[in-house]
Design a protein around this motif. Structure first.
Motif, PDB file in Angstrom:
ATOM      1  N   ASP A  82      -4.864 -16.544  -6.953  1.00 14.22           N
ATOM      2  CA  ASP A  82      -5.796 -17.323  -6.073  1.00 14.22           C
ATOM      3  C   ASP A  82      -5.436 -17.252  -4.446  1.00 14.22           C
ATOM      4  O   ASP A  82      -5.964 -16.998  -3.664  1.00 14.22           O
ATOM      5  N   SER A  83      -4.186 -16.460  -4.358  1.00 12.50           N
ATOM      6  CA  SER A  83      -3.699 -16.138  -2.961  1.00 12.50           C
ATOM      7  C   SER A  83      -4.253 -14.862  -2.570  1.00 12.50           C
ATOM      8  O   SER A  83      -4.115 -13.818  -3.367  1.00 12.50           O
ATOM      9  N   PRO A  84      -4.500 -14.846  -1.404  1.00 12.21           N
ATOM     10  CA  PRO A  84      -5.007 -13.422  -0.801  1.00 12.21           C
ATOM     11  C   PRO A  84      -4.070 -12.437  -0.592  1.00 12.21           C
ATOM     12  O   PRO A  84      -2.679 -12.659  -0.542  1.00 12.21           O
ATOM     13  N   GLU A  85      -4.173 -11.151  -0.899  1.00 13.00           N
ATOM     14  CA  GLU A  85      -2.952 -10.318  -1.186  1.00 13.00           C
ATOM     15  C   GLU A  85      -2.635  -9.935   0.231  1.00 13.00           C
ATOM     16  O   GLU A  85      -3.464  -9.893   1.173  1.00 13.00           O
ATOM     17  N   LEU A  86      -1.192  -9.783   0.741  1.00 13.55           N
ATOM     18  CA  LEU A  86      -0.661  -9.435   1.960  1.00 13.55           C
ATOM     19  C   LEU A  86      -1.238  -8.065   2.019  1.00 13.55           C
ATOM     20  O   LEU A  86      -1.206  -7.345   3.316  1.00 13.55           O
ATOM     21  N   LEU A  87      -1.054  -7.196   1.105  1.00 13.26           N
ATOM     22  CA  LEU A  87      -1.364  -5.781   1.228  1.00 13.26           C
ATOM     23  C   LEU A  87      -2.627  -5.597   0.404  1.00 13.26           C
ATOM     24  O   LEU A  87      -2.699  -5.365  -0.818  1.00 13.26           O
ATOM     25  N   PRO A  88      -3.865  -5.263   0.680  1.00  9.25           N
ATOM     26  CA  PRO A  88      -5.029  -5.255   0.247  1.00  9.25           C
ATOM     27  C   PRO A  88      -4.943  -3.991  -0.775  1.00  9.25           C
ATOM     28  O   PRO A  88      -4.657  -3.004  -0.238  1.00  9.25           O
ATOM     29  N   ARG A  89      -5.534  -4.089  -1.885  1.00  4.16           N
ATOM     30  CA  ARG A  89      -5.520  -2.699  -2.796  1.00  4.16           C
ATOM     31  C   ARG A  89      -6.988  -2.350  -2.573  1.00  4.16           C
ATOM     32  O   ARG A  89      -7.909  -3.128  -2.299  1.00  4.16           O
ATOM     33  N   GLY A  90      -7.091  -1.060  -2.631  1.00  2.00           N
ATOM     34  CA  GLY A  90      -8.065  -0.295  -2.460  1.00  2.00           C
ATOM     35  C   GLY A  90      -8.184   1.106  -2.255  1.00  2.00           C
ATOM     36  O   GLY A  90      -7.154   1.654  -1.816  1.00  2.00           O
ATOM     37  N   LEU A  91      -9.371   1.769  -2.185  1.00  2.00           N
ATOM     38  CA  LEU A  91      -9.059   3.067  -1.772  1.00  2.00           C
ATOM     39  C   LEU A  91     -10.030   3.265  -0.801  1.00  2.00           C
ATOM     40  O   LEU A  91     -11.325   2.997  -0.787  1.00  2.00           O
ATOM     41  N   PRO A  92      -9.574   3.943   0.394  1.00  3.47           N
ATOM     42  CA  PRO A  92      -8.153   4.481   0.402  1.00  3.47           C
ATOM     43  C   PRO A  92      -7.313   3.354   0.725  1.00  3.47           C
ATOM     44  O   PRO A  92      -7.403   2.372   1.402  1.00  3.47           O
ATOM     45  N   GLY A  93      -5.892   3.619   0.186  1.00  5.03           N
ATOM     46  CA  GLY A  93      -4.928   2.433   0.542  1.00  5.03           C
ATOM     47  C   GLY A  93      -4.448   2.239   1.829  1.00  5.03           C
ATOM     48  O   GLY A  93      -4.877   2.944   2.812  1.00  5.03           O
ATOM     49  N   PRO A  94      -3.904   1.126   2.364  1.00  7.88           N
ATOM     50  CA  PRO A  94      -3.225   0.940   3.523  1.00  7.88           C
ATOM     51  C   PRO A  94      -2.305   1.806   4.155  1.00  7.88           C
ATOM     52  O   PRO A  94      -1.949   2.596   3.314  1.00  7.88           O
ATOM     53  N   VAL A  95      -2.250   2.056   5.389  1.00  7.79           N
ATOM     54  CA  VAL A  95      -1.590   2.933   5.967  1.00  7.79           C
ATOM     55  C   VAL A  95      -0.358   2.580   6.335  1.00  7.79           C
ATOM     56  O   VAL A  95      -0.162   1.444   6.963  1.00  7.79           O
ATOM     57  N   ILE A  96       0.746   3.090   5.789  1.00  6.82           N
ATOM     58  CA  ILE A  96       2.115   2.727   6.191  1.00  6.82           C
ATOM     59  C   ILE A  96       2.932   3.634   7.062  1.00  6.82           C
ATOM     60  O   ILE A  96       2.713   5.055   7.015  1.00  6.82           O
ATOM     61  N   GLY A  97       3.378   3.358   8.130  1.00  3.96           N
ATOM     62  CA  GLY A  97       4.325   4.256   8.993  1.00  3.96           C
ATOM     63  C   GLY A  97       5.578   4.277   8.803  1.00  3.96           C
ATOM     64  O   GLY A  97       6.172   3.421   8.162  1.00  3.96           O
ATOM     65  N   ALA A 144       8.053   8.638   1.497  1.00  5.81           N
ATOM     66  CA  ALA A 144       6.653   9.133   1.476  1.00  5.81           C
ATOM     67  C   ALA A 144       6.175   9.567   0.203  1.00  5.81           C
ATOM     68  O   ALA A 144       5.010   9.269   0.090  1.00  5.81           O
ATOM     69  N   ILE A 145       6.841  10.304  -0.534  1.00  2.00           N
ATOM     70  CA  ILE A 145       6.336  11.096  -1.856  1.00  2.00           C
ATOM     71  C   ILE A 145       6.218   9.776  -2.722  1.00  2.00           C
ATOM     72  O   ILE A 145       5.087   9.762  -3.197  1.00  2.00           O
ATOM     73  N   ARG A 146       7.194   8.694  -2.790  1.00  2.00           N
ATOM     74  CA  ARG A 146       6.882   7.400  -3.458  1.00  2.00           C
ATOM     75  C   ARG A 146       5.688   6.646  -3.123  1.00  2.00           C
ATOM     76  O   ARG A 146       4.640   6.139  -3.920  1.00  2.00           O
ATOM     77  N   LEU A 147       5.435   6.647  -1.601  1.00  4.67           N
ATOM     78  CA  LEU A 147       4.164   5.749  -1.330  1.00  4.67           C
ATOM     79  C   LEU A 147       2.884   6.643  -1.345  1.00  4.67           C
ATOM     80  O   LEU A 147       2.108   5.654  -1.883  1.00  4.67           O
ATOM     81  N   VAL A 148       2.845   7.688  -1.355  1.00  2.52           N
ATOM     82  CA  VAL A 148       1.506   8.537  -1.555  1.00  2.52           C
ATOM     83  C   VAL A 148       1.295   8.614  -3.200  1.00  2.52           C
ATOM     84  O   VAL A 148       0.112   8.372  -3.458  1.00  2.52           O
ATOM     85  N   ALA A 149       2.364   8.605  -3.945  1.00  3.33           N
ATOM     86  CA  ALA A 149       1.994   8.561  -5.490  1.00  3.33           C
ATOM     87  C   ALA A 149       1.691   7.160  -5.900  1.00  3.33           C
ATOM     88  O   ALA A 149       1.100   6.918  -6.926  1.00  3.33           O
ATOM     89  N   SER A 150       1.838   6.032  -4.881  1.00  2.70           N
ATOM     90  CA  SER A 150       1.415   4.685  -5.540  1.00  2.70           C
ATOM     91  C   SER A 150       0.231   4.425  -4.696  1.00  2.70           C
ATOM     92  O   SER A 150      -0.145   3.101  -4.789  1.00  2.70           O
ATOM     93  N   GLY A 151      -0.469   5.290  -3.996  1.00  2.00           N
ATOM     94  CA  GLY A 151      -1.870   5.088  -3.591  1.00  2.00           C
ATOM     95  C   GLY A 151      -1.908   4.599  -2.047  1.00  2.00           C
ATOM     96  O   GLY A 151      -3.012   4.277  -1.419  1.00  2.00           O
TER      97      GLY A 151
END
Length: 430
Positions: free
Chosen positions: A16-31, A43-50
């Motif tokens: 019921d709680s809103p996701e703090l990191l929304p799922r979707g394509l394309p995924g959120p941008v991580i710096g 970076a390899i792990r983040l890209v592999a996780s969407g």
């Protein structure tokens, strides 16, 4: 009925709680600030996780594009911070935190994940706390420092998956925890940012529970090896010029290893005897053991494994020297020392020693310079432990100890029954 099925079992569940990191394509941008090995693995792990990843470097032209996977943008640090939506990993050494002060306004309101480790133990201030002081308008989260670059690259198939996370901002910490979940890791919330000191020192504590057992085994080896050197090599050489120094690398070591293995195996079971004696004397199990005994009890597994290591090395040395094979003794240690039949291993080890040396112990030539053989010294502590165990097996002591360990207490520890004092009634006002 359908409405009942759709009703969540627990109110306020995660669904019921809103996701703090929304799922979707394309995924959120991580710096990611920094372009080193850890940044590349992350970076390899983040890209592999969407996720979409933007890496900030002081000089992007010096970073080879082939180092990072496709889809990762390598830009300047300022461009990477501006491109990140909310979470920014700070993957630079702590001494370079000052170079990021020019990005203080761009980092305001964003979540900074500090992945650095401590350079020394017992520091006054953690790297994450220092980063929080430098960027008061940002939310600093400590985490991902206990995950190796290799574990990030290999995914879930290898390496540790546990991630220790702490922060003073609950929302930022929840966002990083959700991010770790989506990376296939196991985040552990350890509290506020004050706990970051302990998290940063975790990589420095390599095998923290092995320090004491390794030192004890090492000093036992030094003692028995020095005793062997004095008895078999140095004194004969000083007395009548007998040169036995060729025995130092093999023969002396081979005679030292079984002694160390036997005494270390006795140290595995000696604290249990001491704990049983304390419980018998106290008459209760609800009083804590002394700190040294509690520490000793928690290190019995390590001592047992070190004992097996010495016994196995003794077997290898014996085979190399074409002496009596001691492999049976070593295998018995492996089978019994970590189980309920541990005392059987100790008994068999003592019998093994006595079988090959009992007759030699009564010969005068076995005591040159009035020094007893090494195996006699090594038998003192194991025999003491075995005799103590036999005494505790007596019915009068075994029955009392079993009752104590099942919760029984002696009368001196039992609380006296509280008798309620009834005040006499006063009927004078009637």
């Amino acid at each position: 009925m359908q409405s009942d099925i759709k009703t969540p079992l627990l109110p306020g569940s995660a669904s019921d709680s809103p996701e703090l990191l929304p799922r979707g394509l394309p995924g959120p941008v991580i710096g990611v600030i920094g372009s080193g090995d850890f940044s590349r693995s992350l970076a390899i792990r983040l890209v592999a996780s969407g996720f979409r990843v933007v890496v900030g470097s002081r000089d992007p032209r010096r970073v080879a594009s082939s180092l990072f996977p496709d889809g990762v943008e390598v830009q300047t640090q300022q461009e990477a911070v501006d491109g990140a939506e909310r979470v920014v990993f700070v993957a630079v050494y702590p001494e370079h935190y000052g170079s990021l002060l020019r990005l203080r306004e761009q980092l305001a309101g964003k979540v900074l994940v500090d992945v650095s480790n401590a350079s020394q133990l017992h520091s006054q201030q953690s790297n994450a706390e220092r980063l929080a002081e430098l960027f008061p308008k940002s939310s600093v989260v400590k985490g991902f420092n206990v995950v190796s670059a290799w574990a990030l690259q290999t995914g879930n198939s290898d390496g540790s998956k546990q991630v220790l996370i702490c922060s003073d901002c609950s929302d930022s910490k929840a966002a990083v925890i959700q991010l770790a979940h989506r990376l296939g890791l196991c985040p552990v919330d350890v509290g506020g940012l004050c706990c970051s000191r302990d998290i940063e020192e975790v990589p420095l504590l390599l095998f923290p529970s092995w320090g004491g057992p390794v030192l004890a085994t090492f000093f036992l080896f030094l003692f028995f090896y020095g005793y062997n050197f004095l008895r078999r090599i140095l004194l004969p050489y000083l007395d009548h010029g007998e040169n036995n120094f060729y025995q130092l690398p093999l023969v002396a070591v081979n005679e030292t290893l079984p002694a160390v293995a036997l005494v270390t195996l006795a140290l595995v079971y000696l604290p249990g005897l001491v704990a049983a004696v304390l419980q018998l004397c106290r008459g209760t199990k609800y009083r804590r053991f002394p700190g040294w005994l509690d520490h000793w009890l928690c290190r019995r597994k390590q001592l047992g494994l070190l004992s097996f290591l010495c016994a196995g090395l003794h077997a290898v040395y014996s085979v190399c020297l074409t002496l009596r094979k001691a492999a049976g003794y070593s295998l018995l240690n492996s089978a019994y020392q970590q189980s309920g039949l541990g005392y059987a291993a100790l008994t068999l080890s003592i019998m093994h020693t006595l079988f090959f040396g009992w007759d030699f112990a009564f010969l005068p030539r076995a005591y040159p310079y009035y020094l007893p053989p090494v195996y006699l010294l090594a038998l003192i502590l194991p025999c003491t432990v075995l005799v103590g165990r036999l005494l505790l097996a007596l019915p009068c002591l075994a029955f009392r100890l079993a009752k104590i360990r099942r919760g029984w207490e002696s009368p001196r520890h039992q609380q006296p029954p509280v008798t309620e004092v009834v005040q006499p009634q006063n009927f004078s006002h009637v």
